[in-house]
Design an enzyme around this catalytic site. Structure first.
Site, mmCIF file in Angstrom:
data_model
loop_
_atom_site.group_PDB
_atom_site.id
_atom_site.type_symbol
_atom_site.label_atom_id
_atom_site.label_comp_id
_atom_site.label_asym_id
_atom_site.label_seq_id
_atom_site.Cartn_x
_atom_site.Cartn_y
_atom_site.Cartn_z
ATOM 1 C CD GLU A 262 -2.447 1.181 -0.009
ATOM 2 O OE1 GLU A 262 -2.404 3.091 -0.352
ATOM 3 O OE2 GLU A 262 -3.230 0.479 -0.378
ATOM 4 C CB CYS B 22 1.121 5.758 4.489
ATOM 5 S SG CYS B 22 -0.689 4.689 5.583
#
Length: 164
Positions: A52, A86
């Site tokens: 990811e 993130c």
């Protein structure tokens, strides 16, 4: 499991972890740069990898949105951990009919956020991870300005640098 290490040892440790026979798959959430390195090691050792990497985490604000709730969500998503996570909010897609009102409310909210040393318990925002991160943020702002962005509100740096 938690593995701690000095930053300069990270590459070697990551490679050894991925190469270890007990590791059957790799899951990683983080930067595209580090993800690329992990993917190369996983491929070398034929380990499946789920990565990811650096998404753009948009928020969509519709015409009928509760703007106060939208501002609270955007501010939390964008400023939590100084935006150094993130999944921080990086884009806001807003219906034209409420765009001006939303921008005004976001600017009001941003003006209330105080950044200071993490030791300052009254400050909502702490320090960036490094002086280089602050320089990167400044460069992003200047890039946006050079491409026609209007700066609605801004803050000041206090000149404080967190010492190691």
């Amino acid at each position: 499991n938690v593995v701690t290490n000095a930053p300069e040892d990270a590459a070697a440790i990551v490679e050894r972890l991925i190469a270890h026979p007990a590791v059957r798959r790799v899951n990683f959430t983080g930067s595209t740069h580090v993800g690329r390195i992990i993917a190369m090691h996983a491929a070398k050792h034929l380990k499946p990898a789920l990565l990811e990497l650096g998404g753009k985490a948009p928020v969509i604000v519709r015409e009928d949105a509760d703007l106060d709730a939208a501002v609270a969500a955007i501010a939390f998503g964008a400023f939590f951990n100084q935006g150094q996570i993130c999944m921080s909010t990086e884009r806001v897609i807003v219906h034209r009919a409420v765009a001006s009102a939303l921008v005004g409310k976001l600017a009001e909210k941003a003006r209330t956020l105080v950044a200071a040393s993490p030791a300052e318990t009254s400050a909502a925002l702490g320090a960036l991870v490094s002086p280089q991160a602050a320089e990167r943020v400044g460069a992003l702002i200047e890039d946006a300005r050079s491409k026609g962005a209007n700066i609605i509100t801004s803050g000041e740096t206090k000149g404080a640098v967190m010492q190691p």
